[in-house]
Design a protein around this motif. Structure first.
Motif, PDB file in Angstrom:
ATOM      1  N   LYS A 186       6.363  18.729  -6.086  1.00  0.00           N
ATOM      2  CA  LYS A 186       6.102  18.293  -4.719  1.00  0.00           C
ATOM      3  C   LYS A 186       5.503  16.888  -4.737  1.00  0.00           C
ATOM      4  N   GLU A 187       6.370  15.897  -4.499  1.00  0.00           N
ATOM      5  CA  GLU A 187       5.973  14.493  -4.513  1.00  0.00           C
ATOM      6  C   GLU A 187       5.234  14.128  -5.795  1.00  0.00           C
ATOM      7  N   ASP A 211      20.576  19.154   3.561  1.00  0.00           N
ATOM      8  CA  ASP A 211      19.694  20.208   3.040  1.00  0.00           C
ATOM      9  C   ASP A 211      18.515  19.632   2.262  1.00  0.00           C
ATOM     10  N   ALA A 212      18.757  18.508   1.596  1.00  0.00           N
ATOM     11  CA  ALA A 212      17.689  17.897   0.795  1.00  0.00           C
ATOM     12  C   ALA A 212      16.766  17.020   1.633  1.00  0.00           C
ATOM     13  N   GLY A 213      17.102  16.859   2.919  1.00  0.00           N
ATOM     14  CA  GLY A 213      16.283  16.025   3.779  1.00  0.00           C
ATOM     15  C   GLY A 213      16.477  14.544   3.559  1.00  0.00           C
ATOM     16  N   VAL A 214      17.682  14.158   3.094  1.00  0.00           N
ATOM     17  CA  VAL A 214      17.960  12.750   2.814  1.00  0.00           C
ATOM     18  C   VAL A 214      18.259  12.007   4.122  1.00  0.00           C
ATOM     19  N   ASP A 215      17.594  10.879   4.331  1.00  0.00           N
ATOM     20  CA  ASP A 215      17.901   9.995   5.449  1.00  0.00           C
ATOM     21  C   ASP A 215      19.015   9.058   4.985  1.00  0.00           C
ATOM     22  N   ILE A 216      20.249   9.365   5.372  1.00  0.00           N
ATOM     23  CA  ILE A 216      21.409   8.629   4.870  1.00  0.00           C
ATOM     24  C   ILE A 216      21.313   7.147   5.215  1.00  0.00           C
ATOM     25  N   SER A 217      20.791   6.825   6.394  1.00  0.00           N
ATOM     26  CA  SER A 217      20.708   5.424   6.820  1.00  0.00           C
ATOM     27  C   SER A 217      19.696   4.628   6.005  1.00  0.00           C
ATOM     28  N   VAL A 247      17.685  13.813  -5.448  1.00  0.00           N
ATOM     29  CA  VAL A 247      16.464  13.831  -6.247  1.00  0.00           C
ATOM     30  C   VAL A 247      15.388  12.930  -5.621  1.00  0.00           C
ATOM     31  N   LEU A 248      15.799  11.767  -5.126  1.00  0.00           N
ATOM     32  CA  LEU A 248      14.830  10.826  -4.547  1.00  0.00           C
ATOM     33  C   LEU A 248      14.255  11.328  -3.228  1.00  0.00           C
ATOM     34  N   ALA A 249      14.946  12.278  -2.591  1.00  0.00           N
ATOM     35  CA  ALA A 249      14.445  12.826  -1.323  1.00  0.00           C
ATOM     36  C   ALA A 249      13.098  13.520  -1.505  1.00  0.00           C
ATOM     37  N   GLY A 250      12.814  13.973  -2.737  1.00  0.00           N
ATOM     38  CA  GLY A 250      11.535  14.622  -3.018  1.00  0.00           C
ATOM     39  C   GLY A 250      10.377  13.655  -3.199  1.00  0.00           C
ATOM     40  N   LYS A 251      10.651  12.337  -3.089  1.00  0.00           N
ATOM     41  CA  LYS A 251       9.641  11.279  -3.211  1.00  0.00           C
ATOM     42  C   LYS A 251       8.773  11.445  -4.463  1.00  0.00           C
ATOM     43  N   LYS A 277      14.749  -0.541 -10.297  1.00  0.00           N
ATOM     44  CA  LYS A 277      13.728  -1.596 -10.283  1.00  0.00           C
ATOM     45  C   LYS A 277      12.985  -1.617  -8.947  1.00  0.00           C
ATOM     46  N   ASP A 278      13.714  -1.343  -7.847  1.00  0.00           N
ATOM     47  CA  ASP A 278      13.050  -1.252  -6.535  1.00  0.00           C
ATOM     48  C   ASP A 278      12.087  -0.064  -6.500  1.00  0.00           C
ATOM     49  N   LEU A 279      12.490   1.067  -7.114  1.00  0.00           N
ATOM     50  CA  LEU A 279      11.605   2.230  -7.176  1.00  0.00           C
ATOM     51  C   LEU A 279      10.345   1.903  -7.968  1.00  0.00           C
ATOM     52  N   LYS A 280      10.505   1.187  -9.079  1.00  0.00           N
ATOM     53  CA  LYS A 280       9.335   0.767  -9.858  1.00  0.00           C
ATOM     54  C   LYS A 280       8.414  -0.112  -9.014  1.00  0.00           C
ATOM     55  N   ALA A 281       9.026  -1.020  -8.247  1.00  0.00           N
ATOM     56  CA  ALA A 281       8.230  -1.909  -7.386  1.00  0.00           C
ATOM     57  C   ALA A 281       7.460  -1.126  -6.329  1.00  0.00           C
ATOM     58  N   SER A 282       7.978   0.065  -5.965  1.00  0.00           N
ATOM     59  CA  SER A 282       7.289   0.894  -4.969  1.00  0.00           C
ATOM     60  C   SER A 282       6.280   1.839  -5.616  1.00  0.00           C
ATOM     61  N   GLY A 283       6.120   1.760  -6.962  1.00  0.00           N
ATOM     62  CA  GLY A 283       5.097   2.537  -7.644  1.00  0.00           C
ATOM     63  C   GLY A 283       5.589   3.733  -8.425  1.00  0.00           C
ATOM     64  N   VAL A 284       6.908   3.937  -8.508  1.00  0.00           N
ATOM     65  CA  VAL A 284       7.453   5.092  -9.231  1.00  0.00           C
ATOM     66  C   VAL A 284       7.524   4.791 -10.729  1.00  0.00           C
ATOM     67  N   THR A 285       7.172   5.783 -11.536  1.00  0.00           N
ATOM     68  CA  THR A 285       7.337   5.701 -12.987  1.00  0.00           C
ATOM     69  C   THR A 285       8.662   6.359 -13.351  1.00  0.00           C
ATOM     70  N   ILE A 286       9.445   5.708 -14.220  1.00  0.00           N
ATOM     71  CA  ILE A 286      10.790   6.194 -14.537  1.00  0.00           C
ATOM     72  C   ILE A 286      10.937   6.370 -16.047  1.00  0.00           C
TER      73      ILE A 286
END
Length: 300
Positions: A186-187, A211-217, A247-251, A277-286
């Motif tokens: 959970k997040e 179903d995954a709660g993805v905001d397509i836009s 997978v990213l919908a789970g933040k 790289k954008d996800l890393k810039a937002s604080g995600v560890t990959i």
């Protein structure tokens, strides 16, 4: 394949995304886009016809891309040897190495393995043997290795799917077993498996994303042409992007990826690198398991 063609006279028709070693070997190159033929000629002549198609040019060997970037309009060099000769002839290049960029990771750890041992069967061989490493917060960390070296097993243990018989695994400083009632997912942590079909449950891509709660836009890439299709009926690369969206919908704060570029062409791979790289810039560890050394070099 080169030996079979040269020594036995076999004609070989090869379909491939990774062209670095393939194009210098081939006699003729055929390029398709949207079901239509763009070029079919010797490699150098076919490549010259692709200059106005940047998405396809991404897939060309490095020496081709470099000469194009430098504005060279003659026959492009196809391999590293020709690329070196091209640079020395046209630019007097004598540089043999570039300095490594210094890197200082964050102090906080996102994932820690301490003396981890794991085997699938009680009396079987160890798959992980005294595995010991740290991944720091907001880091892009790539794991490379041959088939059977334990890469996928490492991700399975890191995500709590398997439990080691010895050692300690921590996510953001907390033992995995101390995450109760699914709070690990959970997040906090998410895993994109190597076989992405295992994450699909519905009959259309639209239903999967809904179903995954993805905001397509809000997605950083366009999946709208796929929405009406069954997720099993899209290409391997498209399937990978749909699964990544789920997978990213789970933040997640920690994202584990197993062969994220499998089935992707060079243009899609570059897009994935940009997304990560954008996800890393937002604080995600990959943490990414990969066979693709060029992908790792451009990302990690």
């Amino acid at each position: 394949l080169k030996k079979l063609n040269r020594d036995l006279g076999l004609t070989i028709l090869l379909i491939e995304h990774r062209l670095e070693e393939v194009i210098p070997l081939c006699d003729r190159l055929m390029v398709m886009e949207n079901g239509a033929l763009l070029a079919m000629d010797t490699p150098k002549k076919a490549i010259a016809q692709l200059r106005e198609h940047p998405s396809l040019f991404w897939g060309m060997p490095l020496a081709v891309r470099l000469s194009h970037k430098l504005g060279y309009e003659g026959d492009a060099p196809l391999d590293i040897r020709e690329g070196r000769m091209f640079l020395e002839k046209n630019y007097g290049n004598t540089l043999c190495a570039v300095p490594e960029i210094p890197y200082e990771p964050a102090k906080e750890k996102a994932l820690s393995f301490r003396h981890v041992y794991f085997r699938y069967e009680k009396n079987g061989e160890d798959i992980l043997t005294d595995l010991d490493f740290d991944v720091y917060e907001n880091e892009i960390f790539c794991i490379l290795g041959g088939n059977g070296s334990g890469k996928t097993t490492t991700l399975s243990v890191a995500s709590g799917l398997f439990t080691p018989y010895h050692g300690d695994v921590r996510v953001f400083g907390k033992k995995i077993k101390d995450y109760k009632n699914g709070t690990l997912y959970k997040e906090c942590l998410a895993l994109l498996p190597q076989d992405v079909q295992t994450v699909f449950l519905r009959n259309t891509v639209r239903e999967e994303l809904f179903d995954a709660g993805v905001d397509i836009s809000a997605l950083p890439y366009d999946l709208s042409p796929l929405l009406h299709r069954h997720p099993y009926d899209v290409s391997g690369g498209e399937r990978q992007l749909v699964a990544l969206a789920k997978v990213l919908a789970g933040k997640p704060r920690l994202l584990l990826l197993d062969e994220p570029t499998k089935g992707l062409d060079a243009s899609a791979k570059a897009r994935v690198i940009g997304i990560l790289k954008d996800l890393k810039a937002s604080g995600v560890t990959i943490v990414a398991v990969t066979h693709d050394v060029e992908f790792a070099a451009g990302l990690a």
